[in-house]
Every structure is written in structure tokens, then in C-alpha cells.
Design a protein around this motif. Structure first.
Motif, short mmCIF file in Angstrom:
data_model
loop_
_atom_site.label_atom_id
_atom_site.label_comp_id
_atom_site.label_asym_id
_atom_site.label_seq_id
_atom_site.Cartn_x
_atom_site.Cartn_y
_atom_site.Cartn_z
N LEU A 452 41.10 29.10 37.81
CA LEU A 452 42.53 28.55 36.64
C LEU A 452 42.43 30.06 35.82
O LEU A 452 43.82 29.25 35.39
CB LEU A 452 40.83 27.96 35.51
CG LEU A 452 40.34 26.43 36.52
CD1 LEU A 452 39.18 26.45 35.72
CD2 LEU A 452 41.44 26.09 36.77
N ILE A 453 41.83 31.11 36.27
CA ILE A 453 42.87 32.11 34.93
C ILE A 453 44.34 32.10 35.72
O ILE A 453 45.07 32.14 35.01
CB ILE A 453 42.11 33.45 35.09
CG1 ILE A 453 40.87 32.50 34.16
CG2 ILE A 453 42.72 34.25 34.23
CD1 ILE A 453 39.80 33.96 34.11
N TYR A 454 44.39 32.32 36.84
CA TYR A 454 45.45 32.44 37.93
C TYR A 454 46.09 31.48 37.68
O TYR A 454 47.63 31.80 37.04
CB TYR A 454 45.23 32.75 39.35
CG TYR A 454 46.10 33.04 39.69
CD1 TYR A 454 46.96 34.30 40.27
CD2 TYR A 454 46.89 31.76 40.83
CE1 TYR A 454 48.42 34.23 40.26
CE2 TYR A 454 48.06 32.33 41.65
CZ TYR A 454 48.62 32.96 41.13
OH TYR A 454 49.65 33.26 42.06
N GLN A 455 45.86 30.33 37.82
CA GLN A 455 46.67 29.74 37.36
C GLN A 455 47.81 29.80 36.09
O GLN A 455 49.02 29.34 35.54
CB GLN A 455 45.78 27.79 37.52
CG GLN A 455 45.58 27.70 39.32
CD GLN A 455 47.50 27.16 39.74
OE1 GLN A 455 48.22 28.80 40.59
NE2 GLN A 455 47.61 26.44 40.21
N GLY A 456 46.70 29.55 34.99
CA GLY A 456 46.97 29.11 33.35
C GLY A 456 48.20 30.51 33.55
O GLY A 456 49.44 30.04 32.55
N LEU A 457 47.95 31.57 33.74
CA LEU A 457 48.56 32.35 33.62
C LEU A 457 50.05 32.71 34.20
O LEU A 457 51.24 32.59 33.75
CB LEU A 457 48.31 34.20 34.28
CG LEU A 457 46.94 34.50 33.08
CD1 LEU A 457 46.14 36.18 33.61
CD2 LEU A 457 47.83 34.96 32.02
#
Length: 768
Positions: A452-457
Motif C-alpha cells: 500500500l505504501i508503494y502504491q500510494g507513493l
């Protein structure tokens, strides 16, 4: 476990940044260029930084527990499995570190600048949490060094004190010292720690326990009753091996980082593994399992001088805690500068530096509060399991990225030290496997949060390098290698291996969709399709721009229709020249195309150029398929009629095979295939016998009950029969004889029928 030296050098880097750029909330870019110079360290500081962290709290407190619960063989297996994770990670980190010079932010800076801030941010958050929680772990372990004193107070005065009376005030004091003094603590602390560790281990190995020389104590599987599971013991002890990358933060101050980082890191990892193997043998040979499991300071009972073990434990844990509280805020500060955090106001606050050395005061306070929260847990085992999961997901991600980078072939990725793809793959597999062994729920949670962090970034960093660009490089390399392999294996093709490799060319891609749809149906799973829009004219900047716009629209169409075909454009002065150029190019599979699909509609002027194109294609030995499209657009896609004549013995296998491939598509799943054997009345019995013979031999995958005999007479007998019996067919498949007996190119023929596919097989195809 993170040592003091790497933290101090990263702090020095932060100070260098502060000299160049005033400390202010607006400063959020970590991509600054350091001034030339540095300390020109050699390999020794890298080695000492790593080894002093590897031989730390877990070694003193929990390896007796490991031998007691797992036995000697289990403890050895634990060490070997742990190094199947750390050695590939050390090699991957060494490789990444030598790809470019590491500046402020340590490992996070290294990963984010090599692979983009989306990947770096996702890994960096986990890395920061492991560093911040490590502070709590070390301070809890630091308090355990005073356990003999606490036991003496309890025995002498009857006052039972919780170790948190030491760990909590010590953490607050440590935080105060860092906020007051910053990074001006001096690297000489490292040498003191290493010296104490060396003395502690020397006295331990020179000592003898109560069971020294006992044969029973050396049994490989001798352990306590009802021991803890291997996964739990592994989770508790794994942080012992995680200090191997501590020297990475020094690369900005190394004389030759391309040599010193790999050599120092791998040497420390190897020495650490040897020391741990020697340690478990020494423990097993000098104490009984029940004593090892019950007494976490059992090394004191074995050492030549017992008090040296708590002293070594205190020195190791305090220095590691000091190092972690120095580096964790700087990692958080670097994350904030790169806008990895969700709130801009929070990023501004945490990225702010104070004073000449740009001290991350706000980030230090946040890290200290997080550490205090975990110190309140007061349990080494619980906190070590949390750290293990953070480290595992971080190391697994690093190994995975290294593995993918080996295949991507990115020219800008040029590390001076090279690992091997299979070593990185092994490290990634081991990390994720052990994560799920330790706790499936926490493993899924950790991976989900990182994703999720990767997708958000990724949504906010469209132009930066990301995982998709690495995967594109991997797919490019795989495709290249597969195409070369397929081309080399062409000689080994057998008759039963035929699959459609179809080239479709048209000038009407935007106003007639039948040809595009037929190609995507025929190449859904079994074949390869290439759809080319012919753009008439000379090659110029304007025509190239027009062709590019058409190609973009075709790509959008493939996405909407989920077509598994390749689309392109061809600029040429004539249809014949475009066709001549295209048929010479290999198909998308890497092999030559074997079939060319043309299209025309009744009443247009394309019939003559399709006729000439079909003649050219047939002369080259390629199969010809010509679609006569109508506004019906294949109707309801329920009925496919195949009409066979005495001229279609060579065409029949291809005609039937294309029909079966077509009805295998989900959009045709309710379709039925009917075959009409259309022969002259005088030849019906003989020709029908030949057809049944082909079916009986397996050359045609149909049943005789699906075959309808249709006699005809006269010049247009086939046409009349087809018009009379196939009016409800959504697609009619007819053979195209070499002598051209079927006048398919006349616009007034087959009136009343829907779409027709004319097929001419130029090669023998076995479909049995």
C-alpha cells in the motif's frame, strides 16, 4: 542491530548537508551532492562496524535459550538458515551500495536513489521502524545486564525490582544526551566496544562450565522437554544476524567503497557465522539444556571471569542503542525530505534540521517516543520478534529487487560488486518463507502495508523509476531470450506443433472492426497476432505523427477489448509496398508469420488490392485468409458453417482448425460448428468416402454426425447451396482454391450471407 560508527558517519553527512543548505522547513530534497573529500577510510571500519553489531545482545542473552530448546543440531540449523537470509542480503546490499555513492540517509538513500523513491519509500518505512524499535530492544537488553544486581537487591532487601526501572530511565537519558549533544559523541566509542567484546568472548571460550567434557551435553538433539517451536526460537534469535550491513552508511567516507563495502560486509558476516557456530558448540559442551534454557546469562557461569559477560552485554547494547537512536531519526528525516510521509505539514516538521549540523530534533523525539512505547513492553523476546519481522520484510524486498535487477539489464545499474541472481532469489525466498513460518498473519500484514505504501507513493511519483520499470526491463530480457531460443528451435518443429502466427494488414482499422475482432479471437490463447494499420504516404514528420496517433488509438482498443495482439502502423506509398515490407519482418513470437489476414467489404474499392496482395502472399508460401466483412459483425456468434468441396483437401485442416480456435474464445463459447460437404452429384459417394476416411484417420477432429452432404450442379452450385442453407450462420468459412474456382472477389456474390472467411492453405497442417 546498528552500530555507532555508521550512525556517526551518517550524522557527519547530515552536517555536511547543513553547511551547504540552510536548515529550514522548505528543505525537503535529499538529493544533494556532497562536497568532495571524506575521511578516506579503508575496509577496517566497515568490518568493525558490522561485527560489533552482529555480536551483541542476542548473543549474550538468547543463544543459550536456543541451544536449550532446539539442541545443538537445531541451533546449528538456526544459524545456517539465518545466514541463508543475511548472506544473500549482504551481497545484494553490497551490490546496490557500489552502484552509486551513498549520502545522508544510509541504506534508505542507497535504495531510493538506485530504484526510485516509491520502492525506496516502501522499504525505507520498514527500515526506519526496525531501527527505531531496535532502540527499545537494546535498552531492554541493557537492563538485563543488571539482572545480577537486581537479584542481589531482592535477596538482600526483599525488594523485587522490574528491569524497566533501569531501561526506561536509561532510554530517557539516552534521548536527552542525543538531543543535547547530537552526533558529537566520537567514533572512539566503537573501539572501546570492540575491545570489550573481544575480551568477553576470549574469557568465555577460555572458561569451563559445570558440564565441561560431558558426553551427554554434546548430543546433537539433546534439549529440554516441551521446547518452543523452531519458528519462535528463530524469530527471537534472528536479530543477532542483522548487523552485517552496518558499514554501508560509511561509503561516503571510504577511500574505495567498491572494494571496502563488499569485503568488510561479507568478512564480518563470515566471521559472525563462525563465532556463532563456535558459541553454540561451547554452550552445548558446558551446560545442560535445562540450565541453558532457564538462565539467560549462562555465559557468565562458563566464562573464566563471570562479571565480564554482563559488562560486555552492557557495552554492546548501549553502543548499539546509541547508534540506532542516531540513525533512525536521520532515516526518518530523509523519508520526510523525500515526501514519503502522507502529511506535508508532518514532512516539513520532521525534515527540519537545527544548528550547524542540521540535527533532526523533531525526528529524534518521534523516534524516542516510539522506542519508549516498546520499552514499556519490557520483554526481549516480544520486541525481538517485532524486529525480526521488520528486518525480514526489508531484506526480502532488497533481495527481490536485486534479483529483478539482474534480469532487467538497466544500463544505469553498474555496480562494481556483482552478486548472482540465484543468490538473491534464494535470499528472497528464505526471507518470505521464514516470515510466514514465524507468523503468517503478521507476514501478510507487513507485505500488505508495504504494498500500500508503494502504491500510494507510485500515484504521486509518476515520472520516477518504479517497480514497473524494473519489471518492464525483466520482461524485455525474457522476451529477447525467448525469441532467440524459439528461433534456434525452429528446425525442431513437428507437424503437430502448428499454431497461428497471423499478420493482419488494413487501411480501415478505425471504421471497420471485423478484421481486428477476428484476429484477437484467433490469437486469444493458441496463437500470435500482429495488427498493422497501413498509412498511405511518404515517411515524414507529419506522417509519423499521424501514425503515432493511430497506434495510440489501437493500443487503447486492445486494452478495452483485452486483445492479446500486437498493434502497429506502417507508412508506405502503396498497399503493395507496405505488405512487401511487413511480410518480411518476424512475427511477435520471434518466428515468421505463417498466415496473412486480409479484409474487404462489399461495395468498396479494396477488392483489387486484396486480390493482388493475396497472390503475393500465396507465392511466398504463406497461408491466406480473407474476411468479407458485413454490417452484421458476426451476428450473435452462435453458428459457424464450414463448406468443403473437392478442391479443399489441402485447405480443410486449416479451415477446421481456425473454426475450433475461434469457438474456443469466451465470446464464441456457445457457438456450434457445422460442416457441409458440397460435391457434385456424380462424385458425391467417392468424395464423401474420402472425407470420412480423413475423419477416421484423425486428420480432421470432427464427428461424422456434424457433416452434412450437399450435392450441387452447375457453375454456381456451391454459392446457391450456401445461400440457401447458411443464411443463419454468423460466420461462413470457404476454401479458396488455387485455380480460383470460387469467385470470392466479386461484390455481388453470396448475397444475403453474413461475414465470410476465405481460406487458402499454403502449407500442410496436421491437426490430428
Amino acid at each position: 542491530m546498528v552500530p555507532i560508527l555508521s550512525r556517526l558517519q551518517n550524522a557527519a553527512v547530515s552536517a555536511a548537508e547543513a553547511v551547504m543548505v540552510p536548515a529550514a522547513p522548505e528543505i525537503h530534497s535529499a538529493q544533494r551532492v556532497l562536497p568532495p573529500g571524506g575521511h578516506n577510510f579503508g575496509t577496517a571500519p566497515v568490518f568493525l562496524a558490522a561485527i560489533s553489531t552482529i555480536l551483541g545482545a542476542i548473543m549474550f542473552l538468547r543463544f543459550g535459550y536456543a541451544v536449550g530448546h532446539l539442541g545443538l543440531s537445531g541451533a546449528v540449523l538456526l544459524i545456517l538458515l539465518g545466514h541463508l537470509v543475511t548472506i544473500p542480503t549482504a551481497m545484494a546490499v553490497s551490490e546496490i551500495a557500489t552502484n552509486r555513492r551513498v549520502e545522508g540517509g544510509g541504506e534508505y538513500f542507497m535504495i531510493s536513489r538506485s530504484f526510485g523513491s516509491a520502492i525506496g519509500g516502501a522499504i525505507g518505512v520498514s527500515l526506519y521502524l526496525s531501527q527505531a524499535v531496535s532502540v527499545a530492544f537494546y535498552m531492554i537488553a541493557f537492563a538485563e545486564a543488571f539482572r545480577p544486581i537486581l537479584d542481589w537487591i531482592n535477596a538482600s532487601y526483599g525488594v523485587a525490582l522490574d528491569p524497566r526501572v533501569i531501561s526506561l530511565p536509561a532510554t530517557v537519558a539516552l534521548l536527552f544526551v542525543i538531543l543535547k549533544r547530537g552526533a558529537d559523541l566520537g567514533v572512539r566509542v566503537l573501539w572501546v566496544v570492540v575491545t570489550i567484546l573481544a575480551v568477553s568472548l576470549t574469557l568465555f571460550f577460555l572458561g569451563k562450565g559445570p558440564e565441561a567434557g560431558s558426553v551427554e551435553s554434546l548430543q546433537l538433539t539433546n534439549h529440554i522437554e516441551n521446547p518452543h517451536s523452531f519458528a519462535l526460537v528463530f524469530a527471537i534469535c534472528f536479530p543477532a544476524f542483522t548487523g552485517m550491513t552496518a558499514g554501508v552508511g560509511l561509503s561516503g567516507d571510504l577511500k574505495n567503497p567498491g572494494r571496502s563495502i563488499p569485503l568488510g560486509t561479507l568478512l564480518a558476516t563470515a566471521v559472525g557465522m563462525i563465532m556463532y557456530l563456535a558459541l553454540v558448540f561451547k554452550l552445548a559442551a558446558n551446560a545442560l539444556p535445562q540450565d541453558l534454557a532457564a538462565n539467560q546469562l549462562i555465559m557468565s557461569d562458563i566464562a573464566l571471569w563471570g562479571p565480564i559477560i554482563p559488562i560486555g552485554l552492557a557495552a554492546a547494547t548501549l553502543s548499539s542503542a546509541l547508534g540506532s537512536i542516531l540513525i533512525a531519526p536521520r532515516t526518518l528525516q530523509a523519508l520526510a525530505r523525500d515526501r514519503v510521509l502522507p502529511s506535508q505539514r508532518l514532512s516539513d516538521l520532521l525534515s527540519r534540521g537545527y544548528g550547524r549540523q542540521n540535527e533532526p530534533v523533531a525526528a529524534t523525539l518521534v523516534s524516542g517516543l516510539l522506542a519508549l512505547a516498546f520499552v514499556l513492553m519490557g520483554d526481549v523476546d516480544t520486541v525481538s520478534q517485532v524486529i525480526s519481522m521488520f528486518f525480514m520484510v526489508t531484506y526480502g524486498s532488497i533481495c527481490s529487487i536485486s534479483f529483478l535487477e539482474h534480469f532487467a539489464g538497466n544500463p544505469s545499474y553498474r555496480p562494481s560488486f556483482r552478486s548472482r541472481w540465484y543468490i538473491s532469489l534464494l535470499g528472497a525466498i528464505m526471507c518470505f518463507m521464514m516470515m510466514f513460518q514465524m507468523s503468517p498473519a503478521y507476514a501478510l500484514f507487513s507485505l500488505t502495508i508495504m504494498f500500500l505504501i508503494y502504491q500510494g507513493l507510485g500515484w504521486t511519483r509518476k515520472g520516477e523509476r518504479s517497480l514497473s520499470s524494473i519489471l518492464q526491463g525483466v520482461m524485455f530480457q525474457l522476451t529477447r531470450r525467448l525469441q532467440i531460443s524459439i528461433q534456434k528451435a525452429r528446425a525442431g518443429e513437428t507437424l503437430g506443433d502448428w499454431r497461428p502466427s497471423i499478420l493482419a494488414i488494413t487501411r480501415h482499422s478505425e471504421d471497420r472492426l471485423g478484421q481486428f475482432d477476428l484476429l484477437r479471437w484467433l490469437c486469444h490463447q493458441q496463437g500470435f497476432g500482429q495488427f498493422v494499420q497501413y498509412v498511405e504516404g511518404k515517411l515524414s514528420r507529419d506522417s509519423e505523427a499521424l501514425a503515432g496517433r493511430i497506434a495510440e488509438r489501437l493500443i487503447q482498443r486492445t486494452e478495452v477489448s483485452k486483445a492479446g495482439i500486437y498493434v502497429d502502423t506502417m507508412i508506405a506509398p502503396s498497399f503493395d509496398s507496405a505488405l512487401s515490407s511487413i511480410v518480411q519482418m518476424p512475427g511477435v513470437s520471434g518466428l515468421p508469420n505463417n498466415t496473412v489476414l486480409f479484409e474487404y467489404a462489399t461495395g468498396d474499392g479494396d477488392v483489387s488490392e486484396v486480390t493482388q496482395g493475396a497472390a503475393l502472399v500465396e507465392s511466398l508460401g504463406l497461408n491466406v485468409a480473407i474476411l468479407r466483412s458485413t454490417p452484421a459483425r458476426f451476428g450473435y456468434r452462435r453458428h459457424v458453417h464450414i463448406w468443403l468441396t473437392e478442391d479443399d483437401y489441402s485447405n480443410a485442416p486449416l479451415m477446421i482448425l481456425l473454426a475450433y480456435i475461434l469457438v474456443g474464445h469466451p465470446e464464441w463459447h456457445e457457438a456450434e460448428i457445422d460442416i457441409f460437404a458440397c460435391y457434385r452429384s456424380s462424385e458425391m459417394e467417392c468424395e464423401l468416402g474420402k472425407l470420412h476416411g480423413m475423419i477416421a484417420e484423425g486428420r480432421l477432429p470432427v464427428s461424422t454426425k456434424n457433416v452434412t452432404a450437399v450435392p450441387y450442379d452447375g457453375e454456381r452450385g456451391v454459392e446457391a447451396a450456401a445461400v440457401a442453407m447458411s443464411g443463419n450462420a454468423d460466420l461462413l468459412i470457404l476454401g479458396l482454391p488455387e485455380n480460383g474456382r470460387v469467385p470470392w472477389d466479386s461484390a455481388d456474390r453470396f448475397t444475403g450471407l453474413k461475414d465470410i472467411l476465405f481460406v487458402r492453405a499454403a502449407e500442410y497442417i496436421s491437426i490430428s
